[in-house]
Design a protein around this motif. Structure first.
Motif, PDB file in Angstrom:
ATOM      1  N   SER A   1     -10.918  -0.961  -2.382  1.00 29.70           N
ATOM      2  CA  SER A   1      -9.557  -0.452  -2.333  1.00 29.70           C
ATOM      3  C   SER A   1      -9.550   1.001  -2.769  1.00 29.70           C
ATOM      4  CB  SER A   1      -8.658  -1.261  -3.270  1.00 29.70           C
ATOM      5  OG  SER A   1      -7.475  -0.535  -3.526  1.00 29.70           O
ATOM      6  N   PHE A   2      -9.187   1.899  -1.883  1.00 25.92           N
ATOM      7  CA  PHE A   2      -9.206   3.308  -2.246  1.00 25.92           C
ATOM      8  C   PHE A   2      -8.042   3.620  -3.173  1.00 25.92           C
ATOM      9  CE2 PHE A   2     -10.944   7.378  -1.810  1.00 25.92           C
ATOM     10  CZ  PHE A   2      -9.913   8.299  -1.782  1.00 25.92           C
ATOM     11  N   LEU A   3      -6.847   3.094  -2.815  1.00 28.12           N
ATOM     12  CA  LEU A   3      -5.643   3.383  -3.598  1.00 28.12           C
ATOM     13  C   LEU A   3      -5.848   3.053  -5.062  1.00 28.12           C
ATOM     14  CD1 LEU A   3      -2.595   3.860  -4.113  1.00 28.12           C
ATOM     15  CD2 LEU A   3      -2.216   1.515  -3.383  1.00 28.12           C
ATOM     16  N   PHE A   4      -6.323   1.833  -5.308  1.00 28.07           N
ATOM     17  CA  PHE A   4      -6.426   1.401  -6.684  1.00 28.07           C
ATOM     18  C   PHE A   4      -7.450   2.222  -7.463  1.00 28.07           C
ATOM     19  CE2 PHE A   4      -5.774  -1.130 -10.242  1.00 28.07           C
ATOM     20  CZ  PHE A   4      -6.979  -1.534 -10.778  1.00 28.07           C
ATOM     21  N   GLU A   5      -8.642   2.381  -6.889  1.00 24.01           N
ATOM     22  CA  GLU A   5      -9.692   3.024  -7.660  1.00 24.01           C
ATOM     23  C   GLU A   5      -9.582   4.532  -7.743  1.00 24.01           C
ATOM     24  OE1 GLU A   5     -12.698   1.109  -5.644  1.00 24.01           O
ATOM     25  OE2 GLU A   5     -12.094  -0.713  -6.714  1.00 24.01           O
ATOM     26  N   TYR A   6      -9.058   5.166  -6.707  1.00 21.90           N
ATOM     27  CA  TYR A   6      -8.974   6.628  -6.725  1.00 21.90           C
ATOM     28  C   TYR A   6      -7.714   7.094  -7.418  1.00 21.90           C
ATOM     29  CZ  TYR A   6      -9.421  11.413  -4.984  1.00 21.90           C
ATOM     30  OH  TYR A   6      -9.555  12.768  -4.885  1.00 21.90           O
ATOM     31  N   LEU A   7      -6.622   6.351  -7.226  1.00 21.15           N
ATOM     32  CA  LEU A   7      -5.314   6.863  -7.643  1.00 21.15           C
ATOM     33  C   LEU A   7      -4.644   6.024  -8.734  1.00 21.15           C
ATOM     34  CD1 LEU A   7      -3.658   9.249  -6.775  1.00 21.15           C
ATOM     35  CD2 LEU A   7      -2.581   7.854  -5.051  1.00 21.15           C
ATOM     36  N   SER A   8      -4.346   4.779  -8.428  1.00 20.52           N
ATOM     37  CA  SER A   8      -3.505   3.989  -9.332  1.00 20.52           C
ATOM     38  C   SER A   8      -4.129   3.783 -10.693  1.00 20.52           C
ATOM     39  CB  SER A   8      -3.206   2.621  -8.725  1.00 20.52           C
ATOM     40  OG  SER A   8      -2.535   2.763  -7.518  1.00 20.52           O
ATOM     41  N   PHE A   9      -5.353   3.277 -10.684  1.00 17.14           N
ATOM     42  CA  PHE A   9      -5.992   2.965 -11.964  1.00 17.14           C
ATOM     43  C   PHE A   9      -6.167   4.226 -12.819  1.00 17.14           C
ATOM     44  CE2 PHE A   9      -7.724   0.666 -15.132  1.00 17.14           C
ATOM     45  CZ  PHE A   9      -8.994   0.136 -15.036  1.00 17.14           C
ATOM     46  N   PRO A  10      -6.680   5.353 -12.242  1.00 13.82           N
ATOM     47  CA  PRO A  10      -6.771   6.556 -13.066  1.00 13.82           C
ATOM     48  C   PRO A  10      -5.422   7.065 -13.577  1.00 13.82           C
ATOM     49  CG  PRO A  10      -8.223   6.766 -11.185  1.00 13.82           C
ATOM     50  CD  PRO A  10      -7.416   5.532 -10.969  1.00 13.82           C
ATOM     51  N   VAL A  11      -4.369   6.943 -12.776  1.00 14.25           N
ATOM     52  CA  VAL A  11      -3.055   7.397 -13.249  1.00 14.25           C
ATOM     53  C   VAL A  11      -2.588   6.538 -14.416  1.00 14.25           C
ATOM     54  CG1 VAL A  11      -0.623   7.598 -12.657  1.00 14.25           C
ATOM     55  CG2 VAL A  11      -2.340   8.425 -11.072  1.00 14.25           C
ATOM     56  N   ILE A  12      -2.768   5.218 -14.276  1.00 15.12           N
ATOM     57  CA  ILE A  12      -2.384   4.321 -15.371  1.00 15.12           C
ATOM     58  C   ILE A  12      -3.204   4.640 -16.617  1.00 15.12           C
ATOM     59  CG2 ILE A  12      -2.311   1.919 -16.126  1.00 15.12           C
ATOM     60  CD1 ILE A  12      -1.830   1.159 -13.207  1.00 15.12           C
ATOM     61  N   ALA A  13      -4.480   4.965 -16.417  1.00 13.80           N
ATOM     62  CA  ALA A  13      -5.323   5.343 -17.553  1.00 13.80           C
ATOM     63  C   ALA A  13      -4.794   6.611 -18.205  1.00 13.80           C
ATOM     64  CB  ALA A  13      -6.766   5.555 -17.095  1.00 13.80           C
ATOM     65  N   GLY A  14      -4.288   7.540 -17.379  1.00 15.24           N
ATOM     66  CA  GLY A  14      -3.702   8.756 -17.926  1.00 15.24           C
ATOM     67  C   GLY A  14      -2.522   8.430 -18.827  1.00 15.24           C
ATOM     68  N   TYR A  15      -1.641   7.559 -18.366  1.00 14.77           N
ATOM     69  CA  TYR A  15      -0.508   7.135 -19.189  1.00 14.77           C
ATOM     70  C   TYR A  15      -0.994   6.422 -20.430  1.00 14.77           C
ATOM     71  CZ  TYR A  15       3.287   8.336 -16.008  1.00 14.77           C
ATOM     72  OH  TYR A  15       4.191   9.023 -15.248  1.00 14.77           O
TER      73      TYR A  15
ATOM     74  N   LEU B   1       0.828  -1.208   0.000  1.00 12.80           N
ATOM     75  CA  LEU B   1       0.000   0.000   0.000  1.00 12.80           C
ATOM     76  C   LEU B   1       0.860   1.254   0.000  1.00 12.80           C
ATOM     77  CD1 LEU B   1      -2.972  -0.810   2.400  1.00 12.80           C
ATOM     78  CD2 LEU B   1      -3.065  -0.413  -0.037  1.00 12.80           C
ATOM     79  N   THR B   2       1.872   1.265   0.864  1.00 18.26           N
ATOM     80  CA  THR B   2       2.735   2.442   0.946  1.00 18.26           C
ATOM     81  C   THR B   2       3.451   2.684  -0.367  1.00 18.26           C
ATOM     82  OG1 THR B   2       3.097   1.886   3.256  1.00 18.26           O
ATOM     83  CG2 THR B   2       4.512   3.560   2.295  1.00 18.26           C
ATOM     84  N   VAL B   3       4.070   1.635  -0.886  1.00 20.33           N
ATOM     85  CA  VAL B   3       4.763   1.768  -2.164  1.00 20.33           C
ATOM     86  C   VAL B   3       3.779   2.173  -3.251  1.00 20.33           C
ATOM     87  CG1 VAL B   3       5.929   0.458  -3.967  1.00 20.33           C
ATOM     88  CG2 VAL B   3       6.648   0.192  -1.608  1.00 20.33           C
ATOM     89  N   GLY B   4       2.588   1.588  -3.196  1.00 22.89           N
ATOM     90  CA  GLY B   4       1.554   1.917  -4.182  1.00 22.89           C
ATOM     91  C   GLY B   4       1.196   3.387  -4.148  1.00 22.89           C
ATOM     92  N   TYR B   5       0.953   3.923  -2.951  1.00 25.88           N
ATOM     93  CA  TYR B   5       0.604   5.341  -2.845  1.00 25.88           C
ATOM     94  C   TYR B   5       1.731   6.216  -3.362  1.00 25.88           C
ATOM     95  CZ  TYR B   5      -3.899   5.300  -0.508  1.00 25.88           C
ATOM     96  OH  TYR B   5      -5.225   5.164  -0.236  1.00 25.88           O
ATOM     97  N   LEU B   6       2.945   5.938  -2.884  1.00 27.18           N
ATOM     98  CA  LEU B   6       4.068   6.795  -3.269  1.00 27.18           C
ATOM     99  C   LEU B   6       4.309   6.742  -4.765  1.00 27.18           C
ATOM    100  CD1 LEU B   6       6.550   6.122  -0.343  1.00 27.18           C
ATOM    101  CD2 LEU B   6       5.247   8.201  -0.802  1.00 27.18           C
ATOM    102  N   SER B   7       4.327   5.540  -5.315  1.00 26.35           N
ATOM    103  CA  SER B   7       4.639   5.435  -6.736  1.00 26.35           C
ATOM    104  C   SER B   7       3.525   6.006  -7.598  1.00 26.35           C
ATOM    105  CB  SER B   7       4.935   3.991  -7.128  1.00 26.35           C
ATOM    106  OG  SER B   7       3.852   3.174  -6.792  1.00 26.35           O
ATOM    107  N   SER B   8       2.269   5.842  -7.165  1.00 25.39           N
ATOM    108  CA  SER B   8       1.164   6.401  -7.944  1.00 25.39           C
ATOM    109  C   SER B   8       1.223   7.912  -7.951  1.00 25.39           C
ATOM    110  CB  SER B   8      -0.181   5.956  -7.386  1.00 25.39           C
ATOM    111  OG  SER B   8      -0.310   4.574  -7.478  1.00 25.39           O
ATOM    112  N   ILE B   9       1.496   8.495  -6.778  1.00 25.49           N
ATOM    113  CA  ILE B   9       1.556   9.951  -6.712  1.00 25.49           C
ATOM    114  C   ILE B   9       2.717  10.464  -7.550  1.00 25.49           C
ATOM    115  CG2 ILE B   9       1.995  11.900  -5.177  1.00 25.49           C
ATOM    116  CD1 ILE B   9       0.437  10.375  -3.022  1.00 25.49           C
ATOM    117  N   MET B  10       3.877   9.801  -7.441  1.00 27.28           N
ATOM    118  CA  MET B  10       5.026  10.241  -8.224  1.00 27.28           C
ATOM    119  C   MET B  10       4.768  10.089  -9.714  1.00 27.28           C
ATOM    120  SD  MET B  10       8.479   9.327  -6.142  1.00 27.28           S
ATOM    121  CE  MET B  10       8.334   7.563  -6.251  1.00 27.28           C
ATOM    122  N   ALA B  11       4.174   8.960 -10.089  1.00 24.20           N
ATOM    123  CA  ALA B  11       3.871   8.735 -11.502  1.00 24.20           C
ATOM    124  C   ALA B  11       2.914   9.809 -12.013  1.00 24.20           C
ATOM    125  CB  ALA B  11       3.259   7.353 -11.698  1.00 24.20           C
TER     126      ALA B  11
END
Lengths: 159, 159
Positions: free
Chosen positions: A70-84, A10-20
């Motif tokens: 999962s908040f991380l995945f749906e709020y942050l990770s998945f949308p960021v990946i979609a952006g890329y 989770l921690t790595v996920g949050y940090l890497s998603s925000i940085m990405a």
């Protein structure tokens, strides 16, 4: 302090998603903002539906009361990946290149998710299996791509 | 048909109606942008507030999946943010702007105060109403500001 694999992911996920996300904002600000924001619409609903219907479970998660998804995945990770995904979509290549791109990025989500499901308590497939992830991710990417194209049309007819 | 169900159904009807009647075709993208930004904000804010137990929604659409109300956070508040930004009196006197900035969040807060007192859709901790108004006040203007900034940049880029 007890460091669990779930906490670590989770921690790595949050940090890497925000940085990405920050990196994408600097390189392709338009796609980053528009696609990130739009993509949250389907992921939010989907996250709720799969948990409400009992297809998926998220035993270890950030919010205990506010959501069972999962908040991380749906709020942050998945949308960021979609952006890329939308930002680097091979618009000018043929259908084969596009299908390969779709498949590659979709697998980049589905495969790690399968490993996380198998080896951690972050996700549990109740009546779900990886093809459903594959299909839904594919569809969500496509919808976001279409939305971005509509949004940008009057400002950049070349897209 | 309970009052909660009635309000939820009316909310969706109102959302569609408001968007259809009050978003001119040339402002669709701006409305969409503010709607989506509002959604992102509401999603995060509602989850934090519910997790901290300042708010709870005894009757909600996805009882198992989340502790938050879906309709209000996914659609109703975003529509408010979109209309706030669209109808902000941009080229008028300062006093009109100040009245707008102060009164519109107040109107929404009053509506939700009524909902708190007469239904089980929304229960805010008593001390949090002023904070709620403040949050609405600031966030409405912030989203309008973000929208103006974004489309200003977009216009310059396209030119």
């Amino acid at each position: 302090m007890n460091i669990s694999i779930e906490g670590l992911i989770l921690t790595v996920g949050y940090l890497s998603s925000i940085m990405a996300f920050v990196v994408l904002l600097r390189k392709k600000p338009l796609e980053a903002q528009v696609v990130f924001l739009f993509h949250q619409m389907p992921t939010w609903v989907m996250g709720l539906v799969v948990v409400e219907a009992g297809w998926l479970a998220y035993p270890v998660r950030e919010f205990q009361r506010a959501t069972h998804a999962s908040f991380l995945f749906e709020y942050l990770s998945f949308p960021v990946i979609a952006g890329y995904f939308v930002a680097y979509y091979p618009n000018n290549r043929g259908i084969v290149a596009k299908l390969m791109y779709f498949t590659a990025i979709t697998l980049a989500i589905a495969v790690p998710e399968w490993f996380i499901e198998r080896y951690t308590q972050l996700i549990k497939y109740v009546t779900w299996s990886w093809p459903w992830t594959f299909i839904s991710v594919w569809i969500f990417f496509y919808v976001s791509l279409l939305f971005y194209r509509w949004f940008i049309r009057i400002y950049n007819p070349a897209t | 048909m309970t009052i909660e169900r009635m309000i939820l159904i009316l909310s969706w009807a109102l959302i569609v109606l408001l968007l259809w009647l009050f978003v001119p075709p040339n402002k669709r993208r701006e409305a969409a942008f503010m709607f989506l930004a509002g959604q992102a904000l509401c999603w995060l804010a509602s989850h934090i507030i519910v997790e901290l137990e300042w708010l709870n929604s005894p009757i909600r659409e996805f009882p198992k999946a989340t502790g938050t109300n879906f309709t209000f956070n996914y659609a109703l508040f975003p529509v408010y943010y979109a209309l706030y930004g669209l109808y902000y009196p941009r080229r008028k006197h300062l006093w009109l702007k100040m009245a707008y900035i102060a009164m519109l969040p107040a109107l929404i807060t009053c509506i939700f105060y009524w909902i708190d007192k007469h239904t089980l859709l929304f229960r805010l901790v008593q001390s949090a109403w002023y904070a709620g108004y403040g949050l609405l006040f600031l966030s409405s203007y912030a989203i309008k500001f973000y929208n103006d900034w974004f489309f200003n940049r977009l216009g310059k880029q396209a030119a």
